[in-house]
Design a protein around this motif. Sequence first.
Motif, PDB file in Angstrom:
ATOM      1  N   ARG A 124       0.829  -1.198   0.000  1.00  0.00           N
ATOM      2  CA  ARG A 124       0.000   0.000   0.000  1.00  0.00           C
ATOM      3  C   ARG A 124       0.866   1.250   0.000  1.00  0.00           C
ATOM      4  O   ARG A 124       0.571   2.218  -0.699  1.00  0.00           O
TER       5      ARG A 124
ATOM      6  N   ALA B  90      -7.581 -10.572  -5.035  1.00  0.00           N
ATOM      7  CA  ALA B  90      -7.063 -10.010  -3.787  1.00  0.00           C
ATOM      8  C   ALA B  90      -8.210  -9.680  -2.834  1.00  0.00           C
ATOM      9  O   ALA B  90      -8.121  -9.939  -1.621  1.00  0.00           O
ATOM     10  N   ALA B  91      -9.287  -9.121  -3.356  1.00  0.00           N
ATOM     11  CA  ALA B  91     -10.439  -8.802  -2.517  1.00  0.00           C
ATOM     12  C   ALA B  91     -11.063 -10.074  -1.957  1.00  0.00           C
ATOM     13  O   ALA B  91     -11.432 -10.128  -0.780  1.00  0.00           O
ATOM     14  N   HIS B  92     -11.171 -11.105  -2.797  1.00  0.00           N
ATOM     15  CA  HIS B  92     -11.750 -12.371  -2.341  1.00  0.00           C
ATOM     16  C   HIS B  92     -10.868 -13.003  -1.258  1.00  0.00           C
ATOM     17  O   HIS B  92     -11.366 -13.478  -0.238  1.00  0.00           O
ATOM     18  N   GLY B  93      -9.569 -13.005  -1.481  1.00  0.00           N
ATOM     19  CA  GLY B  93      -8.641 -13.565  -0.500  1.00  0.00           C
ATOM     20  C   GLY B  93      -8.681 -12.812   0.821  1.00  0.00           C
ATOM     21  O   GLY B  93      -8.624 -13.420   1.900  1.00  0.00           O
ATOM     22  N   SER B  94      -8.786 -11.500   0.737  1.00  0.00           N
ATOM     23  CA  SER B  94      -8.831 -10.716   1.972  1.00  0.00           C
ATOM     24  C   SER B  94     -10.132 -10.956   2.729  1.00  0.00           C
ATOM     25  O   SER B  94     -10.146 -10.972   3.961  1.00  0.00           O
ATOM     26  N   ARG B  95     -11.241 -11.159   1.990  1.00  0.00           N
ATOM     27  CA  ARG B  95     -12.501 -11.479   2.653  1.00  0.00           C
ATOM     28  C   ARG B  95     -12.402 -12.819   3.383  1.00  0.00           C
ATOM     29  O   ARG B  95     -12.891 -12.964   4.511  1.00  0.00           O
ATOM     30  N   ASP B  96     -11.792 -13.809   2.730  1.00  0.00           N
ATOM     31  CA  ASP B  96     -11.616 -15.120   3.367  1.00  0.00           C
ATOM     32  C   ASP B  96     -10.755 -15.006   4.620  1.00  0.00           C
ATOM     33  O   ASP B  96     -11.078 -15.568   5.668  1.00  0.00           O
ATOM     34  N   PHE B  97      -9.654 -14.266   4.502  1.00  0.00           N
ATOM     35  CA  PHE B  97      -8.751 -14.091   5.638  1.00  0.00           C
ATOM     36  C   PHE B  97      -9.453 -13.360   6.774  1.00  0.00           C
ATOM     37  O   PHE B  97      -9.313 -13.733   7.940  1.00  0.00           O
ATOM     38  N   ALA B  98     -10.212 -12.321   6.449  1.00  0.00           N
ATOM     39  CA  ALA B  98     -10.931 -11.565   7.479  1.00  0.00           C
ATOM     40  C   ALA B  98     -11.959 -12.451   8.176  1.00  0.00           C
ATOM     41  O   ALA B  98     -12.148 -12.355   9.391  1.00  0.00           O
TER      42      ALA B  98
END
Length: 100
Positions: A2, A49-57
Amino acid sequence: MRYRLTFIAGVALGYVLGTRAGRERYEQLKKAAQQLAENPAVRNAAESAAHGSRDFAGKAYHSVSEKVGDKVPVSVSDRVRSLRERSGQNGSDDWGTTNT
């Protein structure tokens, strides 16, 4: 990552504002940025990346909720619940990606 993107955006903005090339160079940079944003590979990378971050969250939420349990104040749990309900209603996030 970022911070790197923020730095690059700052350099690009400084270049645009400080350049003597004027409007023509600005339009070239704008067109290049639009082409990059419309590139299917970039869009797919952002989506994954958004999907992976949702899974991680989600995993982090369950892990933390198991450890914290009832120690979370009611106001915080109500806020989290309302945010989860709101995000589940529209089916997409602020970035235009779907919850698939």
